[in-house]
Design a protein around this motif. Structure first.
Motif, PDB file in Angstrom:
ATOM      1  N   HIS A   1      51.361  82.979 -84.813  1.00 35.35           N
ATOM      2  CA  HIS A   1      52.751  82.829 -85.271  1.00 35.35           C
ATOM      3  C   HIS A   1      53.702  83.627 -84.386  1.00 35.35           C
ATOM      4  O   HIS A   1      54.759  83.140 -83.963  1.00 35.35           O
TER       5      HIS A   1
ATOM      6  N   THR B   1      50.925  82.942 -93.205  1.00 32.71           N
ATOM      7  CA  THR B   1      49.953  83.466 -92.246  1.00 32.71           C
ATOM      8  C   THR B   1      48.804  84.139 -92.997  1.00 32.71           C
ATOM      9  O   THR B   1      48.671  85.357 -92.978  1.00 32.71           O
TER      10      THR B   1
ATOM     11  N   PRO C   1      48.410  84.996 -87.973  1.00 33.04           N
ATOM     12  CA  PRO C   1      49.589  85.861 -87.755  1.00 33.04           C
ATOM     13  C   PRO C   1      49.921  86.087 -86.271  1.00 33.04           C
ATOM     14  O   PRO C   1      51.100  85.987 -85.885  1.00 33.04           O
TER      15      PRO C   1
END
Lengths: 359, 359
Positions: B171, B139, B168
């Motif tokens: 994710h 990420t 991020p």
């Protein structure tokens, strides 16, 4: 040729040659049975003979047993036809048991449900080892004939399965929780991921082992689930309500930051998962329980059903007939550690068991 | 002895020697790296050396990479310590990425999350093949250094994993759906079955293969899930809400006997499950995409992230440096069928790719 009756060869019918019916046919055929198969689709019945999964097409009036393996909603009619066409035992393999067991009162019929499946459909998926080490539920009514029940149990045990006998309505409540709702949940999880994947292209690429395991059953044929959801509606709705409530409580524990409540739920689940009963029976630690079977209908089935209620693992079951008597003695092998609870339950139900450790 | 620096041997630190850290240590050690390991529990760090999973205890200031594999809530402090103690790359393996990536702005840090696990805990479960064929998410932030990102990608690829780079926050939303909520659902299913097993002793004996598959993850350690639920609270609550809503719709379709609505949901799930991307790349059908990397931070990571957004499978990635220039060329191997969509996306983001089929 193959339709001539050879009295030394055992004969069976299999009605419906899908995954389960095809697997039963192959399992019996491999064990030397003469298997006659039929299917709504005549080409499939012919194909089963061509592949040597069965020996003949049609209905064998001399079959000692007929397995009905048709879609759930077609089960009652197919069982009635088999009872009409043969003089042998008839059983089915449907995933929902209360409706069919209520509809059929003939003592030659005992409902069944092998707890085995595969991602594959139809004859192509037919696997004679499908039932090896599986649980095969039988749901004898009060009107089940002892001899029918014990013969059926012996045949199923010969396919490698372990027989568990429970009341039909109870079966339906149990499978709603351990089979039907998990399936619907897998489909729902997959549906949520698919919805979200529209915004997040990486969604499905990140679906790792755990997610694949959890959603594998969602790749099965949807149509059979429509019938199951119709037949077992109330138990499924109740179990879904229970699950939705449980998930709602997990959500509120997370939303509230209530770690203690969340840990409590996760720990309880972990313990239950780790304690899932193993199917392995240690032959070193068996007890033999001998139970004189009173002269009334359903007594042998009741012994089996009681074992399931008490979580007693039955490693072997047979009925020995006493000379010059119509009464039999059920000889049951159970885990040594289960012998006392089983004895207590049997006495409470009016049986007179004797227990001996096998060492 | 083992702490003397041999310039031909690559050196790594692994902080935290649980299942993931222990597996990384073994995987690196097996590939000839000098691995220095530490753990909150000093006995575990010593045990790792004794078992030859690592070469030394402590922190190696000369390590070119430090893997931080501590519980999620301890990640930020451990990454900061590793950035202070070494001059190399630092990455972590936590299941939640937005908080740690926001907290750490050092260009030597790129967050990671290997999508691999096991039912086993700790060093005893450490398996150098755990990451083979797994997806390992990175990420990178906008501030990710190109060289850090490409070196880290190469090291992870050498462990057998496929790197997927995504933002991020994205994710965290994705893993809420494909990992965190499935885990909580498995625990909830198991909890419902355990509740019901009080009335139905046969409940858990009838739990067959599908149920066992679905609830396997519920046997993992509950404490790590408390941290994950704290760190990824909002994405998990949103995904749970989505699932509860989906289950509620399934329930009402069943309760109403609305077969069409139920079939629609089950069919959609089946299709999505069958279309889960396969990890297998056919080496016969690769295209090489060469992309000059502009002289700005994060460009290499952006190429990777774009690939994930476009569902383009990256089979190999390296950056070639052009003589007498600070600029590099990313050489990326992708599925031939993905080459055009990737080219289109790259051009739209201001890159100047060239594509050549490898035949």
């Amino acid at each position: 040729m193959s339709n001539e009756v050879n009295p030394t060869v055992r004969r069976a019918n299999v009605v419906g040659l899908g995954l389960i019916g095809g697997s039963i046919a192959r399992a019996l055929h491999d064990r030397g049975w003469h298997v006659t198969g039929s299917d709504e689709d005549e080409a499939i019945a012919a194909d089963a003979v061509a592949r040597s999964f069965t020996d003949a097409v049609g209905t064998d009036p001399d079959a000692e047993i007929t397995f009905v393996a048709v879609p759930v909603l077609a089960g009652v009619d197919a069982v009635k036809a088999a009872l009409h066409d043969t003089n042998g035992i008839v059983t089915d393999v449907g995933s929902v048991k209360a409706p069919i067991c209520a509809a059929i009162t003939d003592p030659r019929f005992v409902g069944g449900h092998p707890m085995a499946g595969s991602e594959r459909d139809g004859l192509d998926g037919a696997d004679p080892e499908l039932f090896n080490s599986a649980i095969w539920v039988l749901t004898p009514d009060d009107d089940a004939d002892d001899l029918v029940f014990t013969d059926l149990t012996a045949i199923i045990t010969s396919l490698g399965s372990e027989v568990v006998a429970i009341d039909p309505a109870r079966h339906d409540e149990v499978v709603a929780v351990v089979s039907h709702v998990p399936h619907l949940t897998a489909a729902s999880l997959m549906g949520v991921a698919a919805d979200r994947s529209i915004q997040h292209a990486a969604m499905l690429r990140l679906a790792a082992g755990g997610f694949r395991d959890m959603t594998r059953v969602a790749s099965g044929r949807p149509d059979i689930w429509l019938d199951i959801c119709t037949e077992n509606r109330s138990a499924i709705v109740a179990a879904l309500t229970h699950l939705i409530d449980e998930l709602g409580q997990v959500r509120s524990a997370i939303d509230d930051g209530d770690q203690e409540r969340l840990l409590d739920r996760l720990s309880r689940a972990r313990t239950a998962r780790q304690n899932l009963p193993s199917r392995v029976v240690d032959p070193e630690s068996l007890a033999e329980v001998r139970i004189p079977i009173p002269d009334r209908m359903g007594a042998a089935a009741e012994v089996f059903t009681l074992a399931a209620e008490l979580s007693v693992n039955i490693a072997n079951f047979e009925v020995v007939h006493v000379a010059e008597s119509n009464r039999g003695i059920a000889v049951v092998l159970v885990d040594l550690t289960h012998a006392e609870v089983f004895r207590g339950g049997l006495i409470a139900r009016g049986f007179r068991p004797s227990v001996q450790a096998l060492t």
